[in-house]
Design an enzyme around this catalytic site. Sequence first.
Site, PDB file in Angstrom:
ATOM      1  N   LYS A  58     -18.182  -6.931   2.327  1.00  0.00           N
ATOM      2  CA  LYS A  58     -17.475  -6.197   2.643  1.00  0.00           C
ATOM      3  C   LYS A  58     -16.792  -5.556   1.093  1.00  0.00           C
ATOM      4  O   LYS A  58     -17.190  -6.124  -0.059  1.00  0.00           O
ATOM      5  CB  LYS A  58     -16.206  -6.791   3.291  1.00  0.00           C
ATOM      6  CG  LYS A  58     -15.354  -7.855   2.741  1.00  0.00           C
ATOM      7  CD  LYS A  58     -14.437  -8.192   3.517  1.00  0.00           C
ATOM      8  CE  LYS A  58     -13.613  -9.290   2.855  1.00  0.00           C
ATOM      9  NZ  LYS A  58     -12.329  -9.689   3.754  1.00  0.00           N
ATOM     10  N   ARG A 159      -3.084 -12.690  11.599  1.00  0.00           N
ATOM     11  CA  ARG A 159      -3.722 -11.374  11.171  1.00  0.00           C
ATOM     12  C   ARG A 159      -4.302 -11.022  12.476  1.00  0.00           C
ATOM     13  O   ARG A 159      -3.658 -10.735  13.467  1.00  0.00           O
ATOM     14  CB  ARG A 159      -4.689 -11.673   9.872  1.00  0.00           C
ATOM     15  CG  ARG A 159      -4.789 -10.170   9.198  1.00  0.00           C
ATOM     16  CD  ARG A 159      -5.603 -10.420   7.916  1.00  0.00           C
ATOM     17  NE  ARG A 159      -7.011 -11.169   7.940  1.00  0.00           N
ATOM     18  CZ  ARG A 159      -7.733 -11.420   7.084  1.00  0.00           C
ATOM     19  NH1 ARG A 159      -7.684 -11.113   5.789  1.00  0.00           N
ATOM     20  NH2 ARG A 159      -8.673 -12.065   7.078  1.00  0.00           N
ATOM     21  N   TYR A 288      -0.050   3.818 -26.596  1.00  0.00           N
ATOM     22  CA  TYR A 288       1.263   4.010 -26.062  1.00  0.00           C
ATOM     23  C   TYR A 288       2.446   3.020 -26.267  1.00  0.00           C
ATOM     24  O   TYR A 288       2.259   2.011 -26.108  1.00  0.00           O
ATOM     25  CB  TYR A 288       1.216   4.454 -24.572  1.00  0.00           C
ATOM     26  CG  TYR A 288       0.446   5.656 -24.321  1.00  0.00           C
ATOM     27  CD1 TYR A 288       0.619   6.946 -24.677  1.00  0.00           C
ATOM     28  CD2 TYR A 288      -0.665   5.690 -23.446  1.00  0.00           C
ATOM     29  CE1 TYR A 288      -0.158   7.961 -24.550  1.00  0.00           C
ATOM     30  CE2 TYR A 288      -1.672   6.343 -23.140  1.00  0.00           C
ATOM     31  CZ  TYR A 288      -1.052   7.952 -23.596  1.00  0.00           C
ATOM     32  OH  TYR A 288      -1.961   8.920 -23.221  1.00  0.00           O
ATOM     33  N   MET A 336      -5.716   4.940 -19.939  1.00  0.00           N
ATOM     34  CA  MET A 336      -6.547   5.207 -18.785  1.00  0.00           C
ATOM     35  C   MET A 336      -7.952   5.123 -19.090  1.00  0.00           C
ATOM     36  O   MET A 336      -8.693   4.510 -18.166  1.00  0.00           O
ATOM     37  CB  MET A 336      -6.032   6.542 -18.396  1.00  0.00           C
ATOM     38  CG  MET A 336      -6.936   7.103 -17.080  1.00  0.00           C
ATOM     39  SD  MET A 336      -6.413   8.625 -16.723  1.00  0.00           S
ATOM     40  CE  MET A 336      -4.719   8.209 -16.150  1.00  0.00           C
TER      41      MET A 336
END
Length: 397
Positions: A58, A159, A288, A336
């Site tokens: 998955k 769950r 930054y 980023m």
Amino acid sequence: MLSHEFNHGIKPEVSTSESIAWLSQRAWVEIDLGALAENVKQLRAYISSQTQLMAIVKADAYGHGAVAVAQTVLSAGADWLGVATVPEGIQLRENGITAPILVLGAAQTREQIQAIASWDLQPTLCSPKQALVFAETLEQGGFTDKLPVHIKLDTGMSRLGIDWQQAGEFVQLITSLPKLEIASVYSHLATADSLDPTIMQLQQQRFEQAIAQLDNLGLKVPKLHLANSAGTLADKSLHYDMVRPGLAIYGYYPAPHFQGRIHLQPVLGVKARITHIKEIQGGTGVSYGYSFIAPQDMRIAVVGIGYADGVPRNLSNKLQVIFQGQLLPQIGTITMDQMMIDISHVPTIQVGDVVTLLGRDRHTEITAEDWATQLGTISWEILCGFKHRLPRVTVNY
């Protein structure tokens, strides 16, 4: 010899990961299919020959690339595949995977049910309402064959799953529905990675009591399964007819105390290129917020990878990368698309050189567990976090 293949099908004629790096220009995820296959073989040897192995693929195989991983684990000895969603199962079928696939999530809509039947997937059923919707949809859709379904019991995870005490009633309902046939009954362990086995043992007791209910009602179930990676390694009495390892397949132990039971090798590496080099004076701020200020004159390099690729921003000023076996510190805030590293003591490094963020370079290794420890999280989250603008490059060492 190494072989390399991007997920979109390009097969460059190359012999090393560095020589194909130009295709990804800046950064990529490297998947060692040899290590993956060996992890499956280790697990296969650890469990009984009578116990089947479901490889959990998955979340795009925990970020490793579901199709290549599925093909490799099946060749290495896995019997089943487990996915979370219907589209994940369809992706595998579209790429020629014919092994049985269990959808671990709770499909609910008629469209999902029709797709499950059409693509030969096997669903998880958790409630009477869901079972009735499945039966009605299959009847109305004109499906002639019975659909194999897997009954999920909640033994303590809180769950998915029907309460374990209602197992007999639930299985009786499903056996009465003409379009459904039970393929297995299973549950999921919540604390199998803990040093304290109390809750795990309680869940197993509940699972056994649920199965006893079925036996008393004369209901025979073809297959029982309970163990995830931790359960597989924790106690062989949890193996039943099948185990469902996920993390262990990708080379990580669910907890440190499992090390040594089998030998696992991390499968995923992350590499990136140096795109720019500059010299800065002492007192100069970097990135930054100036979270790093150069204590003296420095030589720094820009590396073409950042938090949009899956490198956690909270590792800023904590991260290290490897270059030719040497650890180099990351400095300043991770941005980023880029980050900076201190290369003051490596005069030979050049633009275009490759650094390793995760993986091994010579005798030095950085793992997802290292990052997870620094961040106070788990290796699962690190592995699943690398975005798909990073090409997946498969190798076979």
